[in-house]
Design an enzyme around this catalytic site. Structure first.
Site, PDB file in Angstrom:
ATOM      1  N   HIS A 197      -0.009  -0.499  -9.955  1.00 47.88           N
ATOM      2  CA  HIS A 197      -0.808  -1.461  -9.188  1.00 47.88           C
ATOM      3  C   HIS A 197      -1.102  -2.697 -10.044  1.00 47.88           C
ATOM      4  CE1 HIS A 197      -3.204  -1.369  -5.280  1.00 47.88           C
ATOM      5  NE2 HIS A 197      -3.220  -2.622  -5.688  1.00 47.88           N
TER       6      HIS A 197
ATOM      7  N   ARG B 164       0.847  -1.189   0.000  1.00 43.36           N
ATOM      8  CA  ARG B 164       0.000   0.000   0.000  1.00 43.36           C
ATOM      9  C   ARG B 164       0.884   1.241   0.000  1.00 43.36           C
ATOM     10  NH1 ARG B 164      -3.278  -2.775  -1.670  1.00 43.36           N
ATOM     11  NH2 ARG B 164      -5.393  -3.225  -0.938  1.00 43.36           N
TER      12      ARG B 164
ATOM     13  N   GLU C 180      -2.480   7.296  -5.702  1.00 41.49           N
ATOM     14  CA  GLU C 180      -2.671   6.563  -6.960  1.00 41.49           C
ATOM     15  C   GLU C 180      -4.090   6.643  -7.501  1.00 41.49           C
ATOM     16  OE1 GLU C 180      -3.534   1.959  -6.195  1.00 41.49           O
ATOM     17  OE2 GLU C 180      -1.599   2.563  -5.375  1.00 41.49           O
TER      18      GLU C 180
END
Length: 330
Positions: free
Chosen positions: A293, A232, A261
């Site tokens: 991601h 994260r 993000e």
């Protein structure tokens, strides 16, 4: 029963449609927030992803719309106000283990890429530049890799690392006895930071570990340390890491996640001007590797996510225990 998907991508529709047998599925590309709740009509389930913000206000609005289940098609749930969901009798389920090997393998891919500079070599050769200057790496064999977080993904990464002949240091608030029996060396966080050549983050984001990689932690690390984050974005204080990159305290940084993000990832912004100066600064460093991601993005993982999510929704809606539910209906 109708399920509304938010922050959906074309691949979500492919895999959920493939495994769906019992539900009516609606897909929305937009993220879930208070302004989009009004699109819901006779919807008992919302299915969300990492960048949907389900704070108390949003959950209150979902409750007013008759939503009974919040299904996260991901492992992390730091973006959900669980207390409000519990108070309003809304069940929350997640996918805690969707192919941990997918994330672990991507972690190693990033490490190998930044170290041996294969991304730069690929571009050079396509331009008929066969020089090796600037492509020097180092052997992983014999290096000390610190793994912060030894859950399923951390374990999978350590299994990969063993094959490279690396020394492993592990840190977790809850050490795994099985790993200790296998010879994994658990140490304090301070010891891990001081002794590791490479540090890889594999822990969930909590209020306690927010910005765990900050200026103070960076000072404890070896000069030239490599840091990898596929967990994260909020685990790393980005501004502090930028300063450490400038001073060469950090030799390389690999991130598949980024704190801001939600404004960038999963979108094609190739024709846009990106106003986020921090990500632009990161991308300017030759020793920083960023992916958007992507670590979870394999056929096996997406199949598991779809199947587990749909199974959990079905069981909860029928009043049965779903092993992946974080909050159950009262």
């Amino acid at each position: 029963m109708k399920i509304a998907f938010f922050s959906s991508q074309p691949y979500d529709k492919v895999f959920f449609d493939k495994y769906n047998r019992n539900f009516q599925l609606e897909y929305y590309e937009t993220a879930l927030d208070k302004n989009i709740v009004n699109v819901l009509n006779n919807t008992e389930v919302v299915c969300v992803f990492v960048n949907d913000k389900l704070n108390g206000e949003v959950i209150e609005l979902l409750h007013e719309k008759g939503v009974k289940i919040i299904a996260l098609r991901c492992a992390g749930f730091n973006n959900v106000d669980l207390e409000t969901a519990k108070r309003l009798n809304i069940a929350v389920c997640r996918v805690p283990a969707y192919s941990p090997e997918a994330v672990a393998e991507h972690t190693m891919a990033m490490l190998l890429t930044i170290n041996r500079k294969t991304h730069k070599a690929y571009n050079r050769v396509r331009e008929q530049n066969f020089s090796l200057n600037g492509l020097l790496g180092f052997n992983l064999h014999g290096k000390t890799i610190g793994v912060i977080g030894t859950g399923k993904i951390g374990k999978a990464f350590m299994n990969i690392v063993k094959g490279f002949g690396c020394n492993i240091l592990a840190y977790d608030l809850f050490p795994d006895k099985a790993l200790i029996d296998q010879g994994i060396n658990y140490v304090s966080l301070e010891t891990l930071l001081k002794q590791s050549d490479i540090i890889s983050l594999h822990c969930p984001l909590t209020p306690q570990n927010h910005y765990m990689i900050n200026a103070e932690a960076l000072l404890q690390m070896k000069n030239g340390v490599t840091i990898i984050n596929t967990s994260r974005g909020g685990l790393i204080h980005t501004i502090d890491v930028i300063e450490a990159l400038k001073s060469k305290k950090v030799g390389a940084l690999c991130i598949d996640v980024y704190e801001q993000e939600e404004k960038l990832f999963f979108k094609d912004l190739s024709e846009n001007i990106i106003e986020d100066d921090t990500i632009q600064r990161l991308m300017s460093f030759p020793n920083v590797l960023i992916t958007a991601h992507q670590a979870f993005f394999t056929e096996e993982a997406l199949s598991e996510i779809a199947q587990v999510t749909l199974d959990s929704i079905g069981k909860i809606s029928n009043g049965k225990m779903a092993k992946n539910a974080e909050v159950m209906l009262a």
